[in-house]
Design a protein around this motif. Structure first.
Motif, PDB file in Angstrom:
ATOM      1  N   VAL A  69       0.815  -1.217   0.000  1.00  0.00           N
ATOM      2  CA  VAL A  69       0.000   0.000   0.000  1.00  0.00           C
ATOM      3  C   VAL A  69       0.850   1.269   0.000  1.00  0.00           C
ATOM      4  CG1 VAL A  69      -2.003  -1.079   1.079  1.00  0.00           C
ATOM      5  CG2 VAL A  69      -0.211  -0.091   2.518  1.00  0.00           C
ATOM      6  N   ALA A  70       2.075   1.172   0.476  1.00  0.00           N
ATOM      7  CA  ALA A  70       2.932   2.358   0.533  1.00  0.00           C
ATOM      8  C   ALA A  70       3.263   2.827  -0.884  1.00  0.00           C
ATOM      9  CB  ALA A  70       4.216   2.050   1.300  1.00  0.00           C
ATOM     10  N   GLY A  71       2.954   4.074  -1.166  1.00  0.00           N
ATOM     11  CA  GLY A  71       3.240   4.635  -2.476  1.00  0.00           C
ATOM     12  C   GLY A  71       2.347   4.117  -3.586  1.00  0.00           C
ATOM     13  N   ALA A  72       1.282   3.402  -3.239  1.00  0.00           N
ATOM     14  CA  ALA A  72       0.397   2.802  -4.245  1.00  0.00           C
ATOM     15  C   ALA A  72      -0.892   3.597  -4.385  1.00  0.00           C
ATOM     16  CB  ALA A  72       0.082   1.364  -3.865  1.00  0.00           C
ATOM     17  N   HIS A 103      -4.869   5.428   8.329  1.00  0.00           N
ATOM     18  CA  HIS A 103      -3.522   4.862   8.199  1.00  0.00           C
ATOM     19  C   HIS A 103      -3.124   4.736   6.731  1.00  0.00           C
ATOM     20  CE1 HIS A 103      -3.030   3.796  12.492  1.00  0.00           C
ATOM     21  NE2 HIS A 103      -4.356   3.695  12.460  1.00  0.00           N
ATOM     22  N   LEU A 104      -4.054   4.299   5.900  1.00  0.00           N
ATOM     23  CA  LEU A 104      -3.763   4.198   4.474  1.00  0.00           C
ATOM     24  C   LEU A 104      -3.503   5.578   3.873  1.00  0.00           C
ATOM     25  CD1 LEU A 104      -6.357   1.532   3.242  1.00  0.00           C
ATOM     26  CD2 LEU A 104      -3.934   1.211   3.801  1.00  0.00           C
ATOM     27  N   ALA A 105      -4.253   6.565   4.334  1.00  0.00           N
ATOM     28  CA  ALA A 105      -4.096   7.916   3.796  1.00  0.00           C
ATOM     29  C   ALA A 105      -2.689   8.462   4.030  1.00  0.00           C
ATOM     30  CB  ALA A 105      -5.133   8.847   4.425  1.00  0.00           C
ATOM     31  N   GLU A 106      -2.031   7.988   5.068  1.00  0.00           N
ATOM     32  CA  GLU A 106      -0.690   8.480   5.387  1.00  0.00           C
ATOM     33  C   GLU A 106       0.387   7.882   4.490  1.00  0.00           C
ATOM     34  OE1 GLU A 106       0.028   7.706   9.464  1.00  0.00           O
ATOM     35  OE2 GLU A 106      -1.340   9.276  10.201  1.00  0.00           O
ATOM     36  N   VAL A 107       0.121   6.682   3.908  1.00  0.00           N
ATOM     37  CA  VAL A 107       1.184   5.987   3.175  1.00  0.00           C
ATOM     38  C   VAL A 107       0.894   5.824   1.694  1.00  0.00           C
ATOM     39  CG1 VAL A 107       1.922   4.766   5.248  1.00  0.00           C
ATOM     40  CG2 VAL A 107       0.252   3.694   3.713  1.00  0.00           C
TER      41      VAL A 107
END
Length: 501
Positions: free
Chosen positions: A171-174, A191-195
């Motif tokens: 998910v990071a950068g995706a 949490h997803l919004a941060e990564v």
């Protein structure tokens, strides 16, 4: 073939609670069959970032277990799983639990008054158990629900359900899409919004959200609440406070107005943009769906890398996800925060009672029971956290405890009176079902919207108890033999008609 007095299916809260009570009694032999490789149920399976409970810790735990050293008002998922794993250690249950044993079928043997249970391991090896009593503790949040989305199976990226989260999901950068805005989604989305490089939130129905108001306990508070007396007092106070919210579910004033205003003020206080605020304003009565607790959900939706899509995801073509609105988004990862198969538990198709009748057939028009724990036509079987045994405003663990008291009372009655077969009458179940329907009529769950609490075919409220937690204990916390069928070895059993009183 192993012979035991009791077979428990599932090693989550309900299953471990039942095992603890039986181990302490020391009267019945038992085994717990768990399909996974560890205990914990919902709290083993759900490990997504931000996973936590929305019921205060001291209420979301067993009263008969020593107080846990909770770090905050609302326990984190890992803490709850640790609490359950500690039960296994402290109550010496490890030797009574068979992991990687998935239920294949359970069949009632009428002549022998026994359940014949077959469970299989991942390598195909199966084991058969014969038991006088079967306890279903499979829960309501064990089978992930994946919506029917055209083309989803052709999506080239990663697809993950919140209940099957894997930290290896990239998910990071995706470019990530989240389907759903329920209890799991509001915890995960910040949490997803941060990564994520880009995050799209597909929302079919906007939720009501109120402040979470979580906080860490101080060292002094944690020390004080390790005193059982203090912990019990805190638990009792939390129970009363939570039960007061049931008036909201009846649509009573000013209670429902106050909680609606609290949600509205939270939305207006955190979302300045009028257009987004309108999209996030629910169009149904508050309390009909679960009221969510979050302080960071609304702020996350306003990050520059987040798009709030106020309609459902309807189709996927290669990497393009299309919403009902017609908007399309290029995505690398799809996260399904789409809930569970709660109204029609898949395990019911594997249970066969009298005359070859399957539990899934018995529940074909929606789940029914007596005392929310026993089912006509399925002798010596108890269902924990099943029909009308959950709450939309209070602790599920309190409800499970009430059911455990009922089951222990039934086992005590059978042992003391040499009763081989305990079968609730059809008349008692029908009367209880009418009682549930009558209690439900005026609640927001039947008047305010469609929700997963209501059976999709019958339109009946089948998951929630339409009352307070205290009223559930008063109604169903003590075993009474009157509603059960008479049998030759116990001539004093009450008639089915008496069970309707």
């Amino acid at each position: 073939m192993d012979d035991v007095d009791v077979v428990i299916i599932g090693a989550g809260f309900a299953g471990l609670g039942m095992a603890t009570q039986l181990a302490r009694r020391g009267r019945e032999s038992f085994v717990v069959l768990e399909r996974a490789d560890g205990v914990g149920g919902t709290w083993r399976d759900n490990t997504y970032p931000g996973i936590a409970c929305d019921i205060p810790a001291h209420l979301y735990s067993f009263s008969f277990r020593p107080p846990a050293d909770w770090s905050a008002r609302f326990p984190r998922g890992a803490e709850i799983r640790g609490y359950l794993e500690q039960i296994v250690v402290d109550e010496r249950l490890a030797d009574r639990i068979e992991l990687n044993r998935e239920l294949r079928d359970a069949v009632w043997d009428e002549p022998d008054a026994r359940w014949v249970i077959t469970a299989a391991a991942p390598d195909g090896r199966s084991a058969t158990f014969r038991a006088r009593t079967l306890v279903l503790a499979v829960g309501r949040l064990s089978e992930a629900r994946i919506p029917d989305i055209d083309g989803l199976d052709t999506f080239p990226g990663q697809v993950v359900h919140t209940a099957g989260w894997d930290d290896a999901v990239a998910v990071a950068g995706a470019r990530v899409g989240v389907v759903g805005t329920g209890a799991s989604a509001v915890q995960l989305i910040p949490h997803l919004a941060e990564v994520a490089e880009d995050l799209v939130v597909f929302c079919r129905t906007a939720p009501y959200v109120v402040p979470r108001a979580d906080r860490d306990y101080t060292d002094d508070e944690r020390a004080a609440m390790l005193d059982p007396a203090v912990a019990a007092e805190v638990r009792d106070q939390l129970l009363v406070e939570a039960d007061a919210a049931f008036r909201q579910r009846l649509g009573l004033h000013p209670d429902i107005d106050e909680i609606r205003a609290r949600a509205r003020d939270h939305l207006h206080g955190q979302v300045a943009d009028a257009g987004l605020r309108e999209q996030l304003t629910p169009d149904y009565e508050i309390g009909c769906k679960r009221i969510l607790l979050s302080d960071d959900f609304y702020p996350a939706l306003q990050r520059p890398n987040v798009v709030f899509e106020p309609s459902a995801l309807t189709s996927v073509t290669e990497s393009k996800a299309t919403a009902h609105s017609g908007h399309t988004y290029d995505l690398d990862v799809l996260v399904m925060a789409t809930g569970f198969e709660a109204a029609r538990p898949p395990a019911a198709s594997r249970i066969t009672g009298r005359a070859g009748h399957r539990l899934s057939e018995h529940w074909s028009a929606g789940m029914t029971s007596y005392a929310s724990t026993v089912v006509s036509g399925f002798p010596n079987m108890f269902v924990l956290d099943g029909p009308n045994a959950a709450l939309g405003h209070n602790s599920a663990i309190y409800m499970i405890e009430t059911q455990l008291d009922y089951v222990v009372g039934a086992l005590e009655y059978m042992a003391d009176n040499a009763v081989a077969t305990l079968a609730v009458s059809a008349a008692a179940e029908e009367a209880y079902t009418r009682e549930i329907d009558t209690r439900s009529e005026s609640t927001v769950w039947l008047t305010g919207c469609d929700s997963w609490y209501v059976d999709p075919d019958s339109g009946r409220l089948t998951l929630l108890w339409p009352g307070t937690a205290a009223s559930f204990r008063e109604r169903n916390g003590t075993f009474d033999p009157a509603p059960y069928e008479p049998h030759p070895d116990e001539p004093g059993t009450g008639t089915p008609e008496e069970g309707e009183e």
